[in-house]
Write a protein that holds these residues in place. Structure first.
Motif, mmCIF file in Angstrom:
data_model
loop_
_atom_site.group_PDB
_atom_site.id
_atom_site.type_symbol
_atom_site.label_atom_id
_atom_site.label_comp_id
_atom_site.label_asym_id
_atom_site.label_seq_id
_atom_site.Cartn_x
_atom_site.Cartn_y
_atom_site.Cartn_z
ATOM 1 N N TRP A 175 1.114 -1.396 0.086
ATOM 2 C CA TRP A 175 -0.587 0.106 0.417
ATOM 3 C C TRP A 175 1.216 1.249 -0.031
ATOM 4 C CZ3 TRP A 175 -3.697 -3.742 -0.758
ATOM 5 C CH2 TRP A 175 -5.119 -3.118 -0.585
ATOM 6 N N ALA A 176 2.003 1.179 0.705
ATOM 7 C CA ALA A 176 2.459 2.276 0.866
ATOM 8 C C ALA A 176 3.335 2.722 -0.279
ATOM 9 C CB ALA A 176 3.931 2.191 2.366
ATOM 10 N N ARG A 177 3.645 1.439 -0.236
ATOM 11 C CA ARG A 177 4.922 1.788 -2.398
ATOM 12 C C ARG A 177 3.370 2.231 -3.297
ATOM 13 N NH1 ARG A 177 5.692 -3.385 -5.701
ATOM 14 N NH2 ARG A 177 5.705 -4.336 -3.451
ATOM 15 N N ALA A 178 2.324 1.378 -3.815
ATOM 16 C CA ALA A 178 1.591 2.060 -4.642
ATOM 17 C C ALA A 178 1.465 3.675 -4.479
ATOM 18 C CB ALA A 178 -0.023 0.976 -3.885
ATOM 19 N N ARG A 179 1.145 4.180 -2.982
ATOM 20 C CA ARG A 179 1.004 5.727 -2.735
ATOM 21 C C ARG A 179 2.418 6.675 -3.281
ATOM 22 N NH1 ARG A 179 -2.886 8.610 -0.234
ATOM 23 N NH2 ARG A 179 -1.611 10.223 -0.789
ATOM 24 N N SER A 180 3.363 5.713 -3.322
ATOM 25 C CA SER A 180 4.460 5.758 -4.130
ATOM 26 C C SER A 180 4.592 6.278 -5.245
ATOM 27 C CB SER A 180 6.125 5.315 -3.624
ATOM 28 O OG SER A 180 7.264 5.659 -4.689
ATOM 29 N N CYS A 181 4.215 5.006 -5.963
ATOM 30 C CA CYS A 181 3.446 5.502 -7.926
ATOM 31 C C CYS A 181 2.475 6.403 -7.622
ATOM 32 C CB CYS A 181 2.977 4.110 -7.779
ATOM 33 S SG CYS A 181 3.983 2.405 -7.935
ATOM 34 N N TRP A 182 1.492 6.470 -7.241
ATOM 35 C CA TRP A 182 0.696 7.504 -7.592
ATOM 36 C C TRP A 182 1.662 8.967 -7.957
ATOM 37 C CZ3 TRP A 182 -2.610 6.079 -11.152
ATOM 38 C CH2 TRP A 182 -3.629 5.261 -10.481
ATOM 39 N N THR A 183 2.118 8.864 -7.154
ATOM 40 C CA THR A 183 3.207 10.291 -7.268
ATOM 41 C C THR A 183 3.821 10.502 -8.472
ATOM 42 O OG1 THR A 183 3.467 10.193 -4.072
ATOM 43 C CG2 THR A 183 4.554 11.640 -5.853
ATOM 44 N N ASN B 184 -2.017 -3.712 -8.809
ATOM 45 C CA ASN B 184 -3.484 -3.138 -9.257
ATOM 46 C C ASN B 184 -4.086 -2.621 -8.073
ATOM 47 O OD1 ASN B 184 -1.922 -2.620 -11.474
ATOM 48 N ND2 ASN B 184 -3.289 -4.300 -12.504
ATOM 49 N N GLN B 185 -4.323 -4.024 -7.569
ATOM 50 C CA GLN B 185 -5.234 -3.814 -6.368
ATOM 51 C C GLN B 185 -5.177 -2.649 -5.624
ATOM 52 O OE1 GLN B 185 -7.126 -7.399 -4.341
ATOM 53 N NE2 GLN B 185 -6.063 -8.407 -5.813
ATOM 54 N N ALA B 186 -3.684 -2.445 -4.816
ATOM 55 C CA ALA B 186 -3.658 -1.367 -4.025
ATOM 56 C C ALA B 186 -4.192 -0.373 -4.869
ATOM 57 C CB ALA B 186 -1.813 -1.809 -3.763
ATOM 58 N N LEU B 187 -3.283 0.226 -6.508
ATOM 59 C CA LEU B 187 -3.342 1.618 -7.073
ATOM 60 C C LEU B 187 -4.746 1.829 -6.728
ATOM 61 C CD1 LEU B 187 -1.001 0.782 -10.135
ATOM 62 C CD2 LEU B 187 -0.211 2.294 -8.585
ATOM 63 N N VAL B 188 -6.240 1.183 -6.834
ATOM 64 C CA VAL B 188 -6.938 1.499 -7.029
ATOM 65 C C VAL B 188 -7.738 2.046 -5.858
ATOM 66 C CG1 VAL B 188 -9.701 0.411 -7.259
ATOM 67 C CG2 VAL B 188 -7.645 -0.239 -8.619
ATOM 68 N N ALA B 189 -6.805 1.094 -4.882
ATOM 69 C CA ALA B 189 -7.684 1.204 -3.417
ATOM 70 C C ALA B 189 -7.583 2.091 -2.831
ATOM 71 C CB ALA B 189 -7.099 -0.098 -2.437
ATOM 72 N N THR B 190 -5.791 2.937 -3.045
ATOM 73 C CA THR B 190 -5.384 3.873 -2.107
ATOM 74 C C THR B 190 -6.092 4.677 -3.298
ATOM 75 O OG1 THR B 190 -3.400 3.658 -4.036
ATOM 76 C CG2 THR B 190 -3.673 2.454 -1.282
ATOM 77 N N ALA B 191 -6.031 5.184 -4.273
ATOM 78 C CA ALA B 191 -6.328 5.983 -4.946
ATOM 79 C C ALA B 191 -7.836 6.983 -3.839
ATOM 80 C CB ALA B 191 -7.367 5.872 -6.534
ATOM 81 N N ILE B 192 -8.652 5.957 -4.529
ATOM 82 C CA ILE B 192 -10.624 6.018 -4.211
ATOM 83 C C ILE B 192 -9.945 5.888 -2.202
ATOM 84 C CG2 ILE B 192 -10.960 5.483 -5.829
ATOM 85 C CD1 ILE B 192 -12.495 3.096 -4.273
ATOM 86 N N GLY B 193 -9.021 5.942 -1.841
ATOM 87 C CA GLY B 193 -8.538 5.704 -0.129
ATOM 88 C C GLY B 193 -9.408 5.095 1.100
ATOM 89 N N LEU B 194 -9.514 3.964 0.341
ATOM 90 C CA LEU B 194 -9.805 2.346 0.666
ATOM 91 C C LEU B 194 -8.189 1.876 1.417
ATOM 92 C CD1 LEU B 194 -12.092 1.377 -0.990
ATOM 93 C CD2 LEU B 194 -12.424 2.443 0.458
ATOM 94 N N GLY B 195 -7.868 1.467 2.886
ATOM 95 C CA GLY B 195 -6.866 1.167 3.445
ATOM 96 C C GLY B 195 -6.486 -0.787 2.888
ATOM 97 N N THR B 196 -5.336 -1.596 3.516
ATOM 98 C CA THR B 196 -5.477 -2.256 3.180
ATOM 99 C C THR B 196 -6.410 -3.557 3.331
ATOM 100 O OG1 THR B 196 -3.907 -2.868 5.582
ATOM 101 C CG2 THR B 196 -2.770 -1.818 3.695
ATOM 102 N N GLU B 197 -7.128 -2.924 4.746
ATOM 103 C CA GLU B 197 -8.506 -4.455 4.721
ATOM 104 C C GLU B 197 -9.554 -4.410 3.252
ATOM 105 O OE1 GLU B 197 -10.320 -0.329 5.208
ATOM 106 O OE2 GLU B 197 -8.155 -1.244 6.123
#
Length: 529
Positions: free
Chosen positions: A212-220, A239-252
């Motif tokens: 999840w932390a890595r996905a946030r780095s990718c978005w930047t 890709n799950q992490a990219l979608v989730a972090t984009a719309i504000g969903l956590g690791t759960e």
């Protein structure tokens, strides 16, 4: 029985060949819809919440509602880079690999390659995107994704960027193991990976949290790149992490938003007028090269309960004062085609019941699906006739609520994130009524006499968006994070039954509409999505 609950069901004039009213049982399971207020949290430093102990893995997921929302509030509040113009990001998972075929855990290892099927899937994705305009392609460095990206990119001359942070989830000692080997070698740790992945620890690492932390780095990196239309080719978990972090969903939410081989997901980023984090909307999720409609398994798990959300076909618009896709008029020719294409897509499923809004366009769409279902024996899908129960649910009719919004009335079509513009009172009414509809549909799905129970529900895009929010245990503020088009379908699986968490297999699937489908990308010269 709650009499008020009964009053919200409308049999209305009986549909041709159907005279069964929608009888509701008392719900056995009601999700928590009212959320507590949380204290203000300082998000200036991005952190990841601490883990639970291994002993907690047997706790039902419903008991951690507060922790889940707190985690998602964290991801929703961490800022994204400001953008100057709208940006669309199209994400594709790689085609089937040799280790996918073997059922082997890949993680970020780079020993597998695309199978012949995987190459074919990538070629289908190339054809699906061949007319679309992209400014840049970001790709994982792993061979299975790089090869998929090369096939899809074809003869394009634009830049391809290999990005290490797009590699698949790092699974350390798990990588290369078959399922039975993981169980034998790691026991409780493997079980935690299966049922509590966000708190799973191996070799001193928490893989999902790191991802999840890595996905946030990718978005930047993606959002600061000077581009308007971006292709990203990577992997299932990332890709799950990219979608989730984009719309504000956590690791759960890991394993809740599926990504199939060569499945396409689309995110729209719109500049905020005051600068800062852009508005973000999931335009579609997991549009696959082949049909997403298949009973039996969901993300590798057996499932016998499915809910299919069908947006009714486009209707004849009676005036500029109506809302887009208003359902109180008959469908126009495009709507008739959309409903017929949807009926054909669902032909191979044995639908148990169709629940529709009482609005005319929804009823017409439901009738089209029912006619094809009941003629399945004539069409070669079955050897015996099917009977599909037809029902109408008043809770699915939200158009009177939408008519109260100055924002919704008079616009010609639904843009990504259009629900963000609704007034607070309208949003609350829509959310509450959709919650009642969601409870009723869960109850319909809970029929114990039907081990394989497939329910199709037909209504306006707005009510389906709100119900997906309830499915994900979100709040009304998330409704603007999802988009649906007329004639689209979205599919929710319940591998643990209606009392468990829904797994979203696809959102806003329109490939079945063929030449009448909504393009994956739009011209980057268009300032509005």
């Amino acid at each position: 029985t709650n009499q008020k609950h009964f009053q919200m069901f409308s049999v209305g004039p009986p549909l041709v060949g159907h005279d069964h009213p929608f009888l509701c049982k008392n719900p056995k399971f009601l999700p928590t819809y009212i959320r507590p207020k949380y204290p203000t949290i300082d998000f200036s430093t991005f952190t990841i919440r601490s883990s639970s102990s291994l002993e907690e893995i047997e706790k039902p997921l419903n008991e951690s509602t507060e922790a889940r929302e707190s985690s998602s509030k964290l991801y929703a509040s961490a800022p994204f880079p400001a953008i100057r113009a709208p940006k669309r990001v199209v994400m594709v998972r790689h085609g089937q690999s040799t280790w996918n075929e073997e059922g082997r855990i890949q993680g970020s290892s780079d020993f597998s390659v695309l199978t012949q099927k995987g190459e074919s899937q990538a070629e289908t994705s190339r054809q699906m995107l061949v007319d679309d305009s992209f400014d840049v392609c970001f790709s994982s460095p792993l061979n299975r994704s790089k090869r998929t990206a090369e096939i899809i990119w074809g003869a394009r001359k634009e830049e391809m960027i290999t990005e290490s942070d797009l590699r698949e989830i790092d699974l350390y000692s798990f990588q290369g193991l078959l399922k039975h080997e993981g169980i034998a070698k790691f026991g409780a740790a493997y079980r935690q990976w299966q049922i509590d992945a966000s708190n799973f620890n191996i070799d001193g690492h928490y893989p999902v949290r790191e991802l999840w932390a890595r996905a946030r780095s990718c978005w930047t990196k993606i959002l600061t790149h000077e581009s308007r239309s971006v292709l990203v080719v990577a992997h299932n978990a990332v890709n799950q992490a990219l979608v989730a972090t984009a719309i504000g969903l956590g690791t759960e939410y890991f394993r809740i938003l599926l990504q199939s081989n060569c499945g396409v997901s689309v995110l729209d980023f719109t500049p905020h007028p005051e600068g800062g984090s852009p508005y973000i909307c999931l335009n579609r999720l997991n549009q696959t090269p082949s049909s997403p409609i298949a009973a039996g398994r969901s993300g590798g798990r057996k499932t016998g309960k499915q809910l299919i959300l069908v947006c009714h076909g486009t209707s004849q618009r009676d005036s500029a004062a109506s809302i887009p896709y208003a359902g109180n008029r008959p469908m126009n020719m495009l709507g008739v085609i959309q409903s017929q294409k949807t009926a054909e897509l669902l032909l191979d499923l044995k639908v148990n019941s169709i629940v529709s809004s009482p609005k005319l366009a929804s009823i017409e769409t439901a009738n089209a699906i029912s006619r094809v279902q009941e003629a399945a024996d004539c069409l070669g899908a079955d050897c015996v006739p099917r009977y599909v129960e037809m029902k109408q649910l008043q809770y699915l009719d939200v158009e009177n609520i939408l008519q109260q919004s100055k924002h919704a009335v008079g616009i010609s079509h639904l843009q990504s994130g259009w629900l963000n513009g609704l007034e607070d009172g309208v949003t609350m009414s829509l959310w509450d009524q959709a919650g009642q509809a969601w409870k009723s549909l869960l109850d319909e799905l809970s029929n114990e006499s039907e081990p394989q129970n497939i329910v199709v529900t037909v209504g306006h895009p707005a009510v389906h968006i709100a119900m997906m929010g309830h499915c994900l245990n979100l709040t009304k503020e998330w409704m603007g994070s999802f988009h649906l088009d007329a004639g689209s379908i979205s599919l929710i699986d319940f591998p643990d039954g209606p009392a468990g968490r829904g797994v979203i297999r696809c959102i806003n699937y329109t490939a079945h509409l063929g030449r009448w489908s909504i393009p994956i990308t739009r011209s980057t010269l268009d300032d509005e999505f």
